[in-house]
Motif scaffolding. Structure first.
Motif, PDB file in Angstrom:
ATOM      1  N   ASN A 139       0.799  -1.233   0.000  1.00 55.27           N
ATOM      2  CA  ASN A 139       0.000   0.000   0.000  1.00 55.27           C
ATOM      3  C   ASN A 139       0.830   1.281   0.000  1.00 55.27           C
ATOM      4  O   ASN A 139       0.272   2.374  -0.019  1.00 55.27           O
ATOM      5  CB  ASN A 139      -0.916   0.019   1.224  1.00 55.27           C
ATOM      6  CG  ASN A 139      -2.087  -0.921   1.094  1.00 55.27           C
ATOM      7  OD1 ASN A 139      -3.135  -0.556   0.603  1.00 55.27           O
ATOM      8  ND2 ASN A 139      -1.898  -2.160   1.555  1.00 55.27           N
TER       9      ASN A 139
ATOM     10  N   PRO B 279       1.025   2.735  -4.437  1.00 52.75           N
ATOM     11  CA  PRO B 279      -0.020   3.001  -5.436  1.00 52.75           C
ATOM     12  C   PRO B 279      -0.561   4.420  -5.465  1.00 52.75           C
ATOM     13  O   PRO B 279      -0.899   4.927  -6.541  1.00 52.75           O
ATOM     14  CB  PRO B 279      -1.118   1.993  -5.039  1.00 52.75           C
ATOM     15  CG  PRO B 279      -0.371   0.850  -4.453  1.00 52.75           C
ATOM     16  CD  PRO B 279       0.756   1.491  -3.691  1.00 52.75           C
TER      17      PRO B 279
ATOM     18  N   THR C 271       2.339   6.001  -7.578  1.00 54.53           N
ATOM     19  CA  THR C 271       2.673   5.431  -8.879  1.00 54.53           C
ATOM     20  C   THR C 271       1.466   5.238  -9.794  1.00 54.53           C
ATOM     21  O   THR C 271       1.630   5.100 -10.997  1.00 54.53           O
ATOM     22  CB  THR C 271       3.397   4.073  -8.704  1.00 54.53           C
ATOM     23  OG1 THR C 271       2.627   3.249  -7.815  1.00 54.53           O
ATOM     24  CG2 THR C 271       4.782   4.265  -8.106  1.00 54.53           C
ATOM     25  N   SER C 272       0.248   5.242  -9.242  1.00 55.40           N
ATOM     26  CA  SER C 272      -0.939   5.141 -10.103  1.00 55.40           C
ATOM     27  C   SER C 272      -1.156   6.429 -10.901  1.00 55.40           C
ATOM     28  O   SER C 272      -1.855   6.417 -11.926  1.00 55.40           O
ATOM     29  CB  SER C 272      -2.190   4.837  -9.261  1.00 55.40           C
ATOM     30  OG  SER C 272      -2.449   5.874  -8.338  1.00 55.40           O
TER      31      SER C 272
ATOM     32  N   THR D 205      -7.594   7.128  -0.389  1.00 53.26           N
ATOM     33  CA  THR D 205      -7.512   6.647  -1.775  1.00 53.26           C
ATOM     34  C   THR D 205      -8.907   6.442  -2.345  1.00 53.26           C
ATOM     35  O   THR D 205      -9.181   6.781  -3.503  1.00 53.26           O
ATOM     36  CB  THR D 205      -6.712   5.328  -1.844  1.00 53.26           C
ATOM     37  OG1 THR D 205      -5.416   5.525  -1.266  1.00 53.26           O
ATOM     38  CG2 THR D 205      -6.546   4.868  -3.281  1.00 53.26           C
TER      39      THR D 205
ATOM     40  N   GLY E  87       3.374  -3.355  -5.299  1.00 55.24           N
ATOM     41  CA  GLY E  87       2.362  -2.303  -5.290  1.00 55.24           C
ATOM     42  C   GLY E  87       2.577  -1.311  -6.411  1.00 55.24           C
ATOM     43  O   GLY E  87       1.626  -0.876  -7.081  1.00 55.24           O
TER      44      GLY E  87
ATOM     45  N   SER F 153      -0.071  -0.985  -9.629  1.00 58.44           N
ATOM     46  CA  SER F 153      -0.736   0.304  -9.848  1.00 58.44           C
ATOM     47  C   SER F 153      -0.266   0.987 -11.128  1.00 58.44           C
ATOM     48  O   SER F 153      -1.066   1.571 -11.865  1.00 58.44           O
ATOM     49  CB  SER F 153      -0.508   1.225  -8.645  1.00 58.44           C
ATOM     50  OG  SER F 153       0.868   1.417  -8.395  1.00 58.44           O
TER      51      SER F 153
ATOM     52  N   THR G 155      -3.342   0.645 -13.850  1.00 58.75           N
ATOM     53  CA  THR G 155      -4.184   1.840 -13.756  1.00 58.75           C
ATOM     54  C   THR G 155      -4.653   2.298 -15.133  1.00 58.75           C
ATOM     55  O   THR G 155      -5.825   2.660 -15.315  1.00 58.75           O
ATOM     56  CB  THR G 155      -3.432   2.991 -13.036  1.00 58.75           C
ATOM     57  OG1 THR G 155      -3.062   2.557 -11.729  1.00 58.75           O
ATOM     58  CG2 THR G 155      -4.331   4.224 -12.922  1.00 58.75           C
TER      59      THR G 155
ATOM     60  N   LEU H 120      -8.008   5.573 -10.032  1.00 57.45           N
ATOM     61  CA  LEU H 120      -7.145   5.889  -8.883  1.00 57.45           C
ATOM     62  C   LEU H 120      -7.716   5.315  -7.592  1.00 57.45           C
ATOM     63  O   LEU H 120      -6.982   4.777  -6.752  1.00 57.45           O
ATOM     64  CB  LEU H 120      -6.986   7.405  -8.744  1.00 57.45           C
ATOM     65  CG  LEU H 120      -6.283   8.165  -9.874  1.00 57.45           C
ATOM     66  CD1 LEU H 120      -6.188   9.652  -9.538  1.00 57.45           C
ATOM     67  CD2 LEU H 120      -4.899   7.600 -10.146  1.00 57.45           C
TER      68      LEU H 120
ATOM     69  N   TRP I 103      -7.421   1.384  -5.938  1.00 60.45           N
ATOM     70  CA  TRP I 103      -6.319   0.815  -5.148  1.00 60.45           C
ATOM     71  C   TRP I 103      -6.558   0.863  -3.645  1.00 60.45           C
ATOM     72  O   TRP I 103      -5.766   0.336  -2.865  1.00 60.45           O
ATOM     73  CB  TRP I 103      -5.012   1.525  -5.528  1.00 60.45           C
ATOM     74  CG  TRP I 103      -4.745   1.342  -6.983  1.00 60.45           C
ATOM     75  CD1 TRP I 103      -4.871   2.269  -7.978  1.00 60.45           C
ATOM     76  CD2 TRP I 103      -4.385   0.114  -7.624  1.00 60.45           C
ATOM     77  NE1 TRP I 103      -4.600   1.702  -9.201  1.00 60.45           N
ATOM     78  CE2 TRP I 103      -4.304   0.384  -9.012  1.00 60.45           C
ATOM     79  CE3 TRP I 103      -4.121  -1.173  -7.178  1.00 60.45           C
ATOM     80  CZ2 TRP I 103      -3.971  -0.597  -9.939  1.00 60.45           C
ATOM     81  CZ3 TRP I 103      -3.794  -2.157  -8.099  1.00 60.45           C
ATOM     82  CH2 TRP I 103      -3.721  -1.859  -9.462  1.00 60.45           C
ATOM     83  N   SER I 104      -7.692   1.439  -3.219  1.00 61.38           N
ATOM     84  CA  SER I 104      -8.055   1.403  -1.800  1.00 61.38           C
ATOM     85  C   SER I 104      -8.338  -0.025  -1.333  1.00 61.38           C
ATOM     86  O   SER I 104      -8.244  -0.327  -0.138  1.00 61.38           O
ATOM     87  CB  SER I 104      -9.271   2.291  -1.543  1.00 61.38           C
ATOM     88  OG  SER I 104     -10.387   1.831  -2.293  1.00 61.38           O
TER      89      SER I 104
ATOM     90  N   SER J  44       5.205  -0.916 -16.585  1.00 66.65           N
ATOM     91  CA  SER J  44       5.034  -2.292 -16.109  1.00 66.65           C
ATOM     92  C   SER J  44       6.318  -3.096 -16.279  1.00 66.65           C
ATOM     93  O   SER J  44       6.721  -3.845 -15.387  1.00 66.65           O
ATOM     94  CB  SER J  44       3.897  -2.986 -16.866  1.00 66.65           C
ATOM     95  OG  SER J  44       2.673  -2.363 -16.596  1.00 66.65           O
TER      96      SER J  44
END
Length: 399
Positions: free
Chosen positions: A20, A23, A26-27, A88, A144, A148, A152, A167, A170-171, A254
């Motif tokens: 956690n 993200p 980086t998302s 998030t 993570g 993300s 995303t 966005l 990712w929560s 990625s």
């Protein structure tokens, strides 16, 4: 057997908590151009969405010492992971620029406090397998970042080009982490016992703020954090400059993060057998230099091998940067303080450098300057490593 199961479940919890810690930052990278265009922002303004949480990771890292004293490991991290998850999630509805900045700020504070506490936990619970446990920690962060950064853009297209929901997705990671962490952590010691232990170690405590080696480690951590966040923030944009669409640019990230995960897995394992930190640092820097040179050529096809090489570099440097303050400290309390100090300056650097790149990009209109900044960061790490090695030799002579 029970002890083994307990340690395994704790490692899984550490992995999920670490999952956690990236993200929220980086998302943003794969959707940087989309968010900029949708909200009518400049490159400098949109880069604040990644710079702010990283700077907060530095500015508020010293709070980890006070937070740990007040809440302890279990409750302290539980509160913070819930906070990250909620903030998030609300990005799905609070999606204007100011709201994004505010959530980025608070999430950055939460990540700042969690990091040193996790390092001190590893120092305490895994004293003989520190490198392996740090490997799990860094693997979680790498995973993570990979998930993300890589998904995303796919989520954005799949959801119907609604970047705010992409966005907020990712929560879900925070809920999973909270449940496993709560089960894995046993009830903490009686508070009076903890106070006695802290008073016992206070007499031999070495403040990192007055230690020259701690400052060198801070610089090393700062350079590697700057390289990581510069790449995760701007590599997708650099790919777009070469003609890549959102999905293709996300694929470049990625590739970067998958190769980073490979290094996250193997470097800590190799460190158990070949513990020479300097060898792995120099090797990682050499590989990274080749990657930057490939980017500097401007050849579209070379962005893929460059991403692989730079991913190996990031995956090797991060666990090493986490290990350096633990190598220098004697117990969990000292490790918490040293890690907090190192991450204070390190993450401030990690937030400011990508922001500076955004300003340079606005000014130059090309990412060539971006690559030279990254090359300078690699040179900086090389110089700091040489100085740390000289300090080790001096210490051996004085003994």
């Amino acid at each position: 057997m029970n002890s083994h199961k307990s340690m395994t479940s704790l490692l899984i919890a550490i992995f999920l908590i670490a999952l956690n810690l990236r993200p929220a930052v980086t998302s943003i990278g794969p959707l940087l151009d989309t968010i900029r265009n949708d909200l009518n922002l400049t490159n400098s303004e949109v880069s604040l969405l990644t710079a702010v949480p990283v700077i907060c990771m530095g500015l508020f890292a010293p709070l980890a010492v006070h937070w740990l004293n007040k809440f302890g490991q279990k409750r302290g991290i539980s509160l913070l992971i819930v906070l990250i998850g909620l903030l998030t999630l609300i990005r799905a509805w609070l999606n204007d620029y100011v709201s994004l900045l505010v959530t980025a700020f608070v999430i950055g504070v939460a990540i700042a406090i969690i990091g040193p506490i996790l390092s001190s936990l590893i120092k305490e619970k895994f004293p003989t397998r520190t490198a392996s446990a740090i490997g799990v920690y860094s693997l979680g962060m790498g995973a993570g970042a990979t998930l993300s950064a890589g998904l995303t853009g796919v989520l954005y297209v799949w959801i119907g080009e609604e970047w705010e929901y992409a966005l907020a997705f990712w929560s879900a990671l925070a809920l999973l982490a909270y449940l496993v962490w709560f089960v894995a952590m046993k009830p903490e010691k009686n508070e009076a016992t903890v106070v006695i232990e802290r008073e016992h170690v206070a007499t031999s405590f070495r403040s990192p703020w007055t230690n020259s080696r701690a400052w060198l480690i801070l610089l090393f951590f700062g350079f590697q954090a700057s390289l990581f966040f510069s790449l995760t923030t701007w590599l997708a944009s650099a790919a777009s400059e070469l003609g890549f669409n959102v999905i293709e640019a996300g694929s470049v990230i990625s590739v970067l993060t998958v190769s980073q995960i490979v290094a996250n897995i193997f470097i800590p394992l190799l460190l158990e057998k070949f513990p020479n930190r300097s060898f792995w640092i120099y090797s990682s820097l050499f590989i990274g230099t080749i990657g930057i040179v490939l980017l500097l050529t401007g050849n579209v096809a070379l962005i893929w091998p460059a991403s692989i090489l730079l991913g190996f570099t990031l995956g090797g440097l991060f666990p090493l940067a986490l290990l350096l303050p633990l190598d220098e400290t004697k117990d969990a309390f000292e490790a918490n303080a040293w890690t907090a100090m190192v991450q204070t300056g390190g993450f401030i650097m990690g937030g400011l450098v990508p922001l500076a790149i955004g300003i340079l990009y606005d000014w130059s209109g090309t990412h060539q300057m971006t690559y030279y900044v990254m090359l300078a960061l690699i040179v900086g790490m090389f110089v700091v490593t040489v100085l740390l090695n000289k300090g080790n030799v001096k210490a051996l002579v004085e003994r």
